[in-house]
Design an enzyme around this catalytic site. Structure first.
Site, short mmCIF file in Angstrom:
data_model
loop_
_atom_site.label_atom_id
_atom_site.label_comp_id
_atom_site.label_asym_id
_atom_site.label_seq_id
_atom_site.Cartn_x
_atom_site.Cartn_y
_atom_site.Cartn_z
CB THR A 176 26.73 30.53 40.97
OG1 THR A 176 26.90 31.59 41.93
CG2 THR A 176 25.34 30.61 40.39
NE ARG B 34 28.28 26.21 51.09
CZ ARG B 34 27.35 27.09 50.73
NH1 ARG B 34 26.77 27.00 49.55
NH2 ARG B 34 27.02 28.06 51.54
CB VAL C 247 21.46 33.32 49.94
CG1 VAL C 247 20.77 34.49 49.25
CG2 VAL C 247 22.97 33.51 49.94
NE ARG D 148 18.40 24.53 54.66
CZ ARG D 148 18.77 25.21 55.72
NH1 ARG D 148 19.02 24.60 56.87
NH2 ARG D 148 18.93 26.53 55.65
CB THR E 68 27.49 35.31 42.82
OG1 THR E 68 27.15 35.82 44.12
CG2 THR E 68 28.63 36.12 42.24
CB CYS F 245 31.33 34.76 48.66
SG CYS F 245 29.57 34.46 48.89
CG ASP G 258 16.53 23.36 49.33
OD1 ASP G 258 17.21 24.38 49.55
OD2 ASP G 258 17.03 22.26 49.03
#
Length: 423
Positions: free
Chosen positions: A83, A326, A15, A38, A120, A260, A33
């Protein structure tokens, strides 16, 4: 125009990175981050998620850091961290609250910054949890010294059509003036325009129902798949016929994973339970979808004669053509096959072997070696589908092919006289 404004994006995953790169085209943008690896790979021009290619990274003016203190005071702080849910499927807000504390220490008195959340959450988290925590850590007053906004992320990993610079972006703000500022900022990012939600809570709620709606529709198709299987009736044949009606919703059966659709409904269900309500439909959908891996394993086991054997599972990512594993339900499928006595090898050319070992204690097989009793195409990565002949060649004389998404026949990849199972 906001070319003179400064934005810090906290969290550079699927995102945050595309958003930060898009923002950097029109404003001074910083990407923060906590993962040093990363940041290092992004500085080398590599995005492990595959969302931003090396050429775009090379020309982007986005500034990258792991150190919050390195970021100068900003006009906008945008939080885009995960989240997830915990082992009991309860909302785990620890990451978003940690990011909130990081932002709180970056707020500068007198700047009147806007903190926008994209993560979210269920309705109320931004204003009732994040706002007070920002106040507690910063010593500043929400609504006076800094302000809140919410703009739910709509990134679909691997989707090159519905990217952050093309979709309609829902925006919300603590005050009408804040809403204008947030709308102005995102309006420069996307050609799809912005939708001004009536409130922050309305924007939060919109996000969770978007994914809950998909989850429930897929659960319905998964349920009829199980019903039709008892009738020796192909759900694909049924869906093809029903799909000719103009208003039929074209969902397909499958194992619903990812960060999600397989997670967000639990956020809404949690809040409903807190309010004394029983979210029966939401949780029934989740129960159906979470049980699909066991159902598939048991059906395939019976179809193949209820004898344990060697199984090659192709694909571990939660969806096709992405490396993200994930909350992958393929891991549940592997566990179910092993629970039935099968020896299982897993091969996925896109995912990281290190991540597979860390997340699921699975050792990926780089070069599968037959003979196998079953070859299961669990995730139809393009590479796996186009090269399926090599995997079919690893089958023993009585071996069978399992095509969960029913793609091989349409792609001309089914061997002649193959023994095939699909939903």
């Amino acid at each position: 125009m906001l070319a003179h404004k400064r934005v810090v994006v906290i969290g550079l995953g699927y995102v945050g990175l595309p958003l930060a790169v898009a923002l950097a085209k029109s404003t001074e943008a910083w990407g923060l981050d906590v993962d040093t690896g990363r940041i290092a790979e992004l500085q080398r021009g590599h995005d492990r998620t595959g969302e931003i290619d090396a050429d775009r990274l090379a020309v982007s003016s986005l500034r990258l850091t792991t150190d919050p203190a390195a970021c100068p005071g900003a006009d906008f702080y945008i939080v885009t961290v995960p989240t997830p849910v915990d082992a009991d499927n309860r909302p785990d807000l620890s990451i978003v609250m940690a990011a909130t504390r990081t932002v709180a220490k970056m707020l500068v008195a007198g700047r009147r910054s806007i903190v926008v959340y994209e993560s979210t959450v269920y309705p109320g988290v931004t204003e009732e949890m994040c706002g007070p925590e920002l106040e507690r850590i910063s010593g500043l007053v929400c609504g006076t010294d800094f302000f809140l906004g919410y703009s739910p992320e709509r990134i679909n990993p691997g989707d090159r059509e519905h990217t952050v610079d093309r979709i309609t972006k829902v925006v919300s703000g603590q005050t009408p003036e804040v809403l204008d500022a947030v709308a102005d900022l995102y309006g420069q990012v996307t050609t799809g325009g912005v939708f001004r939600a009536a409130s922050i809570k309305a924007a939060e709620a919109a996000k969770v129902i978007e994914n809950a709606q998909r989850d429930i529709n897929i659960a319905f198709v998964n349920e009829i798949t199980q019903i039709f299987a008892r009738m020796d009736l192909s759900v694909w044949d049924v869906l093809a016929a029903a799909g000719t009606k103009w208003n039929f919703l074209k969902f397909e059966p499958g194992m619903v994973g990812g960060h999600c659709i397989g997670v967000d409904p639990y956020y809404l269900a949690h809040r409903a339970t807190e309010l004394g309500l029983d979210p029966r439909i939401i949780l029934a959908g989740r129960d159906m979808n979470d049980g699909m891996a066991d159902w598939v394993a048991n059906e395939v086991h019976a179809w193949h004669g209820a004898a344990a054997g060697r199984v090659l599972v192709l694909g571990l990512a939660f969806k096709q053509d992405v490396p993200d594993l994930r909350n992958s339900k393929v891991a549940d499928l592997v566990a179910a096959f092993r629970g039935l006595g099968h020896a299982v090898d897993v091969h996925d050319p896109l995912v990281s072997a290190e991540e597979a070992r860390h997340e699921y204690d699975l050792d990926l097989v780089e070069t599968p070696a037959g003979p196998y009793d079953l070859v299961v195409l669990a995730v139809p990565h393009r590479e796996l589908v186009e090269g399926f002949a090599q995997f079919a060649g690893l089958l023993g004389n009585t071996g069978g092919i399992v095509d969960l998404k029913n793609v091989l026949a349409a792609k001309g990849q089914l061997p002649r006289d193959a023994k095939i199972w699909t939903m």
